[in-house]
Enzyme design. Sequence first.
Site, short mmCIF file in Angstrom:
data_model
loop_
_atom_site.label_atom_id
_atom_site.label_comp_id
_atom_site.label_asym_id
_atom_site.label_seq_id
_atom_site.Cartn_x
_atom_site.Cartn_y
_atom_site.Cartn_z
N HIS A 1 0.83 -1.21 0.00
CA HIS A 1 0.00 0.00 0.00
C HIS A 1 0.86 1.27 0.00
CE1 HIS A 1 -3.43 -2.54 0.77
NE2 HIS A 1 -2.89 -2.97 1.88
N ARG B 1 -0.30 5.22 -1.02
CA ARG B 1 -1.44 5.86 -0.35
C ARG B 1 -1.27 7.36 -0.22
NH1 ARG B 1 -3.62 2.05 4.56
NH2 ARG B 1 -4.53 0.48 3.20
N ASP C 1 -6.37 -6.12 -2.80
CA ASP C 1 -6.96 -6.38 -1.49
C ASP C 1 -8.28 -7.13 -1.70
OD1 ASP C 1 -5.07 -5.26 0.14
OD2 ASP C 1 -6.05 -3.33 0.29
N SER D 1 -11.38 -5.51 3.54
CA SER D 1 -12.21 -4.38 3.94
C SER D 1 -11.73 -3.12 3.25
CB SER D 1 -12.21 -4.21 5.46
OG SER D 1 -10.90 -3.92 5.90
#
Length: 184
Positions: free
Chosen positions: A28, A31, A83, A87
Amino acid sequence: MGGLDNPFAQVNELLAMGLPIHHFSPTHVARTEPLFNQAIEFARKGGFIDITSGGSRFTPPEQAVKYAMASGVEAHHITISSDGNGSLPKFDETGALVGMAAADVNSNLLILPKLINAGIAPELAIAMVTANVADSLGIKKGRVEAGFDADLCIFNDDFSLNSVIAHGKTMMLNGKMLVTGNFE
């Protein structure tokens, strides 16, 4: 890696103590701009960095890949993962959490044409979701080679998925699923 002020501080401290760089798998990393700039420095030292295929708040993943490569990161040190079903928080314009969703499971497939349209060579783009990921994890997958698992995706000219062979079985053929269900 999150939105910390100095997300690579502890990683860099451990590297300075002699821990090998291949023990780290930062994900990630696109970001935020500060995080991404630190990730680029990490990759230029020889580490792998992972850009999420589903997107980021900072820049689209294909632009993050181009920027990393233009900044001196070798293509084989860039991995792309999803992902899928993870979530996915939803935030409003003030940054307040307003809901939750699940991340798409097909974002790795959808990123391939975007990478190629952004000027990334097809063989480099495909490696970022296959061989590079396997190499970063130290597993024998991601390429057609003696001693490696014989999983294979076959793409159409537009890089949409045509067929899949996994574990020696044809799972998808000409766009039609042949094997379905959990754990198949």
